[in-house]
Motif scaffolding. Structure first.
Motif, PDB file in Angstrom:
ATOM      1  N   ALA A 274      -2.854   5.557   8.387  1.00 24.86           N
ATOM      2  CA  ALA A 274      -3.936   6.429   8.424  1.00 24.86           C
ATOM      3  C   ALA A 274      -5.372   5.555   8.669  1.00 24.86           C
ATOM      4  N   LEU A 275      -5.261   4.196   8.149  1.00 24.47           N
ATOM      5  CA  LEU A 275      -6.265   3.516   8.351  1.00 24.47           C
ATOM      6  C   LEU A 275      -6.491   2.982   9.828  1.00 24.47           C
TER       7      LEU A 275
ATOM      8  N   THR B 285      -0.740   4.615   4.459  1.00 24.17           N
ATOM      9  CA  THR B 285      -1.806   4.254   4.107  1.00 24.17           C
ATOM     10  C   THR B 285      -2.308   3.295   5.387  1.00 24.17           C
TER      11      THR B 285
ATOM     12  N   LEU C 275      -9.582  -3.389  -2.021  1.00 27.69           N
ATOM     13  CA  LEU C 275     -10.283  -2.094  -1.850  1.00 27.69           C
ATOM     14  C   LEU C 275     -11.505  -1.794  -2.223  1.00 27.69           C
TER      15      LEU C 275
ATOM     16  N   THR D 139     -13.376   3.566   8.137  1.00 30.49           N
ATOM     17  CA  THR D 139     -13.006   3.084   7.054  1.00 30.49           C
ATOM     18  C   THR D 139     -12.189   1.784   6.876  1.00 30.49           C
TER      19      THR D 139
ATOM     20  N   LEU E  58       0.689  -1.256   0.175  1.00 35.97           N
ATOM     21  CA  LEU E  58      -0.212   0.062   0.113  1.00 35.97           C
ATOM     22  C   LEU E  58       0.955   1.250  -0.097  1.00 35.97           C
ATOM     23  N   PRO E  59       0.361   2.346  -0.644  1.00 36.20           N
ATOM     24  CA  PRO E  59       1.181   3.709  -0.570  1.00 36.20           C
ATOM     25  C   PRO E  59       1.701   4.075   0.896  1.00 36.20           C
ATOM     26  N   ASN E  60       2.658   4.373   1.048  1.00 37.70           N
ATOM     27  CA  ASN E  60       3.333   4.761   2.169  1.00 37.70           C
ATOM     28  C   ASN E  60       2.289   5.876   3.244  1.00 37.70           C
TER      29      ASN E  60
END
Length: 230
Positions: free
Chosen positions: A51-52, A48, A126, A58, A44-46
């Protein structure tokens, strides 16, 4: 229980624990869990994952997109099958040289648990975007008006069919196909309002570099239409 005992699934365990879903997934079931490996989360992008873990609603939505309310073995899977998840959206099965769930390859199928089955997969799934994610009421297969988005929803390979307006079903029927729908509703080619993101999706290789009236390129404004060009 399977994930906890498998070191390669420790990031998934961390996510499930953070979302407060341990008891749910240890419940009676039966459940099918598509379990991403640690490497899948690393892809996953750095930032991510971090943040989740700070955005539990989410995170929960994404985790439920990996769970089916039934025990589905690999022998039950068919190419093009659409499987509803606890999140509410479908995942799409591909069966060929490998078995895929959306864009993820099944690395280890049929790990039997006391309340269902686990399939270890290569990528985090996703769920499709929900903003403006509405199937077109006017799209139909070219030359066959009765074959609309409802017809497409019955079998995933129909998502590749081209419509009378020249857009693919995967673009005009995003809910039926489980495809993302993140395109701007207001972007169009400079001075040509009819040439919008749907127009871009017909020939993305050439049109994703076109600049819009607001000077943004189609690649920026038409994320779904240009996804294959990134």
């Amino acid at each position: 229980e399977i994930a906890v005992a498998t070191p390669e699934l420790s990031t998934l365990v961390t996510a499930v624990t953070a979302a407060g879903l341990v008891d749910t997934l240890n419940g009676e079931g039966p459940f099918t869990v598509f379990a991403p490996t640690n490497d899948a989360f690393d892809d996953l992008p750095n930032g991510t994952l971090e943040a989740l873990l700070d955005d539990i609603p989410t995170l929960t939505d994404i985790l439920f997109y990996h769970v089916v309310s039934d025990a589905v073995l690999s022998t039950d899977l068919m190419d093009g099958m659409m499987v509803p998840t606890l999140q509410g959206s479908n995942v799409t099965v591909g069966v060929g040289d490998t078995v895929t769930i959306n864009n993820a390859t099944v690395l280890l199928p049929d790990v039997i648990a006391s309340n269902g089955v686990v399939h270890v997969i290569s990528a985090v799934l996703l769920p499709p975007a929900t903003t403006d994610c509405v199937d077109s009421a006017t799209w139909f297969k070219n030359g066959e008006p009765s074959k609309d988005c409802a017809w497409v929803s019955e079998w995933a390979p129909r998502c590749g069919v081209r419509g009378a307006d020249r857009t693919d079903a995967s673009y005009s029927c995003p809910a039926a196909c489980g495809t993302a729908c993140e395109d701007s509703m207001s972007w169009f080619k400079n001075r040509e309002p009819s040439k919008n993101c749907a127009w871009v999706s017909i020939f993305p290789h050439a049109r994703c570099t076109v600049r819009g009236f607001d000077k943004t390129t189609a690649a920026v404004a038409c994320i779904t239409a240009c996804a294959g060009q990134r």
